[in-house]
Every structure is written in structure tokens, then in C-alpha cells.
Design a protein around this motif. Structure first.
Motif, mmCIF file in Angstrom:
data_model
loop_
_atom_site.group_PDB
_atom_site.id
_atom_site.type_symbol
_atom_site.label_atom_id
_atom_site.label_comp_id
_atom_site.label_asym_id
_atom_site.label_seq_id
_atom_site.Cartn_x
_atom_site.Cartn_y
_atom_site.Cartn_z
ATOM 1 N N VAL A 222 -16.873 -2.960 -21.154
ATOM 2 C CA VAL A 222 -15.481 -2.558 -21.307
ATOM 3 C C VAL A 222 -14.603 -3.730 -20.872
ATOM 4 O O VAL A 222 -14.781 -4.242 -19.762
ATOM 5 C CB VAL A 222 -15.147 -1.332 -20.434
ATOM 6 N N PRO A 223 -13.681 -4.191 -21.692
ATOM 7 C CA PRO A 223 -12.776 -5.264 -21.255
ATOM 8 C C PRO A 223 -11.944 -4.802 -20.065
ATOM 9 O O PRO A 223 -11.515 -3.646 -19.998
ATOM 10 C CB PRO A 223 -11.891 -5.506 -22.486
ATOM 11 N N LEU A 224 -11.714 -5.711 -19.135
ATOM 12 C CA LEU A 224 -10.916 -5.393 -17.955
ATOM 13 C C LEU A 224 -9.824 -6.435 -17.777
ATOM 14 O O LEU A 224 -9.954 -7.577 -18.211
ATOM 15 C CB LEU A 224 -11.784 -5.383 -16.696
ATOM 16 N N THR A 225 -8.763 -6.052 -17.107
ATOM 17 C CA THR A 225 -7.771 -7.037 -16.704
ATOM 18 C C THR A 225 -8.390 -7.919 -15.628
ATOM 19 O O THR A 225 -9.409 -7.571 -15.029
ATOM 20 C CB THR A 225 -6.511 -6.365 -16.145
ATOM 21 N N HIS A 226 -7.760 -9.039 -15.364
ATOM 22 C CA HIS A 226 -8.252 -9.929 -14.319
ATOM 23 C C HIS A 226 -8.294 -9.196 -12.977
ATOM 24 O O HIS A 226 -9.264 -9.312 -12.221
ATOM 25 C CB HIS A 226 -7.343 -11.160 -14.207
ATOM 26 N N ASN A 227 -7.253 -8.434 -12.686
ATOM 27 C CA ASN A 227 -7.188 -7.705 -11.417
ATOM 28 C C ASN A 227 -8.268 -6.636 -11.326
ATOM 29 O O ASN A 227 -8.891 -6.448 -10.275
ATOM 30 C CB ASN A 227 -5.816 -7.062 -11.241
ATOM 31 N N ASP A 228 -8.482 -5.921 -12.428
ATOM 32 C CA ASP A 228 -9.507 -4.875 -12.422
ATOM 33 C C ASP A 228 -10.901 -5.465 -12.214
ATOM 34 O O ASP A 228 -11.749 -4.867 -11.534
ATOM 35 C CB ASP A 228 -9.477 -4.090 -13.729
ATOM 36 N N LEU A 229 -11.148 -6.623 -12.815
ATOM 37 C CA LEU A 229 -12.447 -7.272 -12.603
ATOM 38 C C LEU A 229 -12.618 -7.663 -11.144
ATOM 39 O O LEU A 229 -13.679 -7.460 -10.554
ATOM 40 C CB LEU A 229 -12.591 -8.504 -13.495
ATOM 41 N N TYR A 230 -11.570 -8.212 -10.553
ATOM 42 C CA TYR A 230 -11.627 -8.632 -9.149
ATOM 43 C C TYR A 230 -11.955 -7.454 -8.240
ATOM 44 O O TYR A 230 -12.816 -7.539 -7.361
ATOM 45 C CB TYR A 230 -10.287 -9.256 -8.773
ATOM 46 N N ILE A 231 -11.284 -6.347 -8.467
ATOM 47 C CA ILE A 231 -11.532 -5.130 -7.686
ATOM 48 C C ILE A 231 -12.973 -4.667 -7.876
ATOM 49 O O ILE A 231 -13.667 -4.326 -6.921
ATOM 50 C CB ILE A 231 -10.551 -4.021 -8.115
ATOM 51 N N THR A 232 -13.410 -4.657 -9.126
ATOM 52 C CA THR A 232 -14.754 -4.176 -9.461
ATOM 53 C C THR A 232 -15.834 -5.039 -8.823
ATOM 54 O O THR A 232 -16.807 -4.512 -8.254
ATOM 55 C CB THR A 232 -14.944 -4.148 -10.983
ATOM 56 N N MET A 233 -15.678 -6.345 -8.903
ATOM 57 C CA MET A 233 -16.677 -7.236 -8.323
ATOM 58 C C MET A 233 -16.762 -7.046 -6.811
ATOM 59 O O MET A 233 -17.854 -7.025 -6.229
ATOM 60 C CB MET A 233 -16.347 -8.687 -8.659
ATOM 61 N N ASN A 234 -15.625 -6.893 -6.171
ATOM 62 C CA ASN A 234 -15.636 -6.684 -4.731
ATOM 63 C C ASN A 234 -16.251 -5.347 -4.353
ATOM 64 O O ASN A 234 -16.911 -5.228 -3.316
ATOM 65 C CB ASN A 234 -14.225 -6.813 -4.174
ATOM 66 N N ALA A 235 -16.053 -4.345 -5.194
ATOM 67 C CA ALA A 235 -16.684 -3.053 -4.949
ATOM 68 C C ALA A 235 -18.201 -3.184 -4.974
ATOM 69 O O ALA A 235 -18.911 -2.608 -4.140
ATOM 70 C CB ALA A 235 -16.213 -2.033 -5.986
ATOM 71 N N VAL A 236 -18.717 -3.953 -5.933
ATOM 72 C CA VAL A 236 -20.164 -4.187 -6.005
ATOM 73 C C VAL A 236 -20.655 -4.876 -4.736
ATOM 74 O O VAL A 236 -21.617 -4.434 -4.097
ATOM 75 C CB VAL A 236 -20.527 -5.037 -7.246
ATOM 76 N N TYR A 237 -19.999 -5.963 -4.367
ATOM 77 C CA TYR A 237 -20.430 -6.716 -3.187
ATOM 78 C C TYR A 237 -20.335 -5.881 -1.907
ATOM 79 O O TYR A 237 -21.214 -5.946 -1.054
ATOM 80 C CB TYR A 237 -19.576 -7.979 -3.027
#
Length: 277
Positions: A73-88
């Protein structure tokens, strides 16, 4: 049309440690209620699109994918940042992946591709995994000898303080591996080591980001006896090393007890409140 990849390195350690989140990038999260996930608490805060990419990223990390892959799913830059941090933040066991990554975006400025970065070579993964899990197993075995969760938690705290020294060296300093195997780490590594050891003991433990004394910082929240507490093992070990003793100044303290020098990031503010004195 895909533009050239853009590096998105997270904030680098500054005096105390590095942290993964900045509040300005958290506008698309739901902050109306506390997160309620038992283990993967950050995942529970995400939108459905963010959760889709979260699961995709997790799958690619586990598979040690070193290639570029297209986001489901394409994400905004901000949404990707949030998502990656959630994973970590949810997965301290992912010791081999770096908290930096590269991504590609389209003409609509939506992120559509991702490339992960790893701190351990794939050829070294098996031996590193053995060393990592052996270190965790040793901590868990020692802590499990105690009868209560509080005593086990304290044992984990003390053992990690004995194993690690605060020092910003090596490319793995953001991972639990640095504290448990290398013996040198910063707050991110200390906190992830504490998180995974507690989780293996059945103790609910979360990774918290924010700032301490005005500097980026990471620490933990644990649930003991149905109550939530803050634990800053890095702060305690810094005192330990200075005074050659065991410090519990930041062990199982309330939000009010550390409010004078600790403040959660906007995302970590969604974690349960620690109100028990």
C-alpha cells in the motif's frame, strides 16, 4: 515514475542516546485512546494501511531481504516513518536490521518502494543469532530462578547492567545485540535488551521513546502486578558505572516521579500511564 531513493536515517545519538521518533511526524496516528495491544502495542495504534505495510516490512526483515521491494500500500513519507518505528519498537528480537532504510516515491510523493539496511551480514546471521539467543537464554534462566515477576524483573535489570557499558560504538548500537553480545550500547540497545528479556519471562514490557534532560532518549514501561511502571535501565547503569554500585533510581517509577527529567514522545505517550507510586 519512481524518483531516486532517498535516505531516511533516523536521529543519531546525541550525548545520551538516539531515539526513533519525532512528534512532528505523528499526525496520522489515532491519539484518542491509549493503545491496548498486549505485546505489539505500537501496531495496535496504526491505521489499517500502516498495519499492512508493518506486516510486510516485518516479513521482509525475517526473510533478510536485501532487495528493493514494492509496498503493498503506498504511504505518505510521514506514515512510513511512523510504521517503521512501530516495527522497531514492537520487535526487539530483530537485532540484525538497522533502524535506517531507503525508500522510493512516485510523482504523487507517495512512498511505493523500500530497501532495508542490516547491521549484520547474512553470512554471519546464524552465528550472531546463536550468540544473541544464548545471551537471552542465560538471562532468562537466571531470572526465572526467582519466584515473583518483580524479582525476575530486577534480576534482568541487574544482569544487563553487568553485561553492558554505555558507549556509542559499532553499527549495532541501536539493537539489543549490542548490549547483550557486544557489551557496549546506548539507551536504545539497553532498552531493547530489557524488553526482550522481560517478554521471554512473560512480563509485559514496552519500548518508550522521548527525551531525558532535554536529550533524545529511550526507556521501558513494564507491567508488574497489574500496574505499569517506568524503567530507565540506561539511567541506572550510568549511575552504576559512576559509583560502582547498583542503582534503582529509575526502576519501577511512576510518570510523576520522572516527569522532572523524562518526557515521552507523542507516540509513546499513547502507552499506558504509569500512575502507581
Amino acid at each position: 515514475m519512481i524518483t531516486v531513493f532517498k535516505k531516511n536515517f533516523l536521529k543519531i545519538v546525541s550525548i545520551i542516546c538516539s531515539v526513533l521518533l519525532t512528534a512532528v511526524l505523528l499526525l496520522n496516528c489515532d491519539f484518542d485512546a491509549y493503545a491496548s495491544g498486549e505485546i505489539y502495542i505500537y501496531n495496535s495504534i496504526l491505521t489499517s494501511d500502516q498495519q499492512t505495510v508493518y506486516n510486510q516490512v516485518l516479513d521482509n526483515i525475517v526473510k533478510f531481504n536485501e532487495d528493493v521491494f514494492k509496498l503493498s500500500v503506498p504511504l505518505t513519507h510521514n506514515d512510513l516513518y511512523i510504521t517503521m518505528n512501530a516495527v522497531y519498537n514492537d520487535h526487539p528480537e530483530l537485532f540484525w536490521v538497522n533502524t535506517s532504510y531507503r525508500y522510493g516515491y512516485n510523482s504523487n510523493n507517495m512512498v511505493v518502494q523500500l530497501k532495508l539496511s542490516y547491521g549484520i551480514a547474512k553470512r554471519d546471521y546464524a552465528s550472531a543469532s546463536l550468540a544473541f539467543n544464548t545471551a537471552i537464554d542465560n538471562i532468562v534462566a537466571q531470572a526465572a530462578a526467582y519466584p515473583t515477576d518483580l524479582e525476575r524483573e530486577r534480576a534482568v535489570h541487574d544482569i544487563i547492567c553487568d553485561l553492558a557499558t554505555y558507549k556509542d560504538v559499532g553499527q549495532n548500537h541501536q539493537s539489543a545485540y549490542s548490549a547483550l553480545v557486544d557489551g557496549y550500547s546506548v539507551c536504545a540497545g539497553y532498552s531493547r535488551a530489557f524488553q526482550i528479556a522481560c517478554q521471554r519471562l512473560g512480563i509485559v514490557c514496552y519500548y518508550v521513546t522521548g527525551n531525558a534532560n532535554g536529550e533524545d532518549h529511550a526507556w521501558n514501561i513494564v507491567c508488574i502486578g497489574g500496574n505499569y511502571y517506568n524503567v530507565d535501565i540506561t539511567g541506572d547503569d550510568t549511575i552504576n558505572e559512576a559509583l560502582n554500585t547498583y542503582s534503582y533510581q529509575y526502576f519501577n517509577v511512576s510518570d510523576s516521579q520522572i516527569a522532572h527529567n523524562h518526557k515521552r514522545s507523542q507516540l509513546s505517550a499513547m502507552l499506558p500511564a504509569c500512575n502507581t507510586l
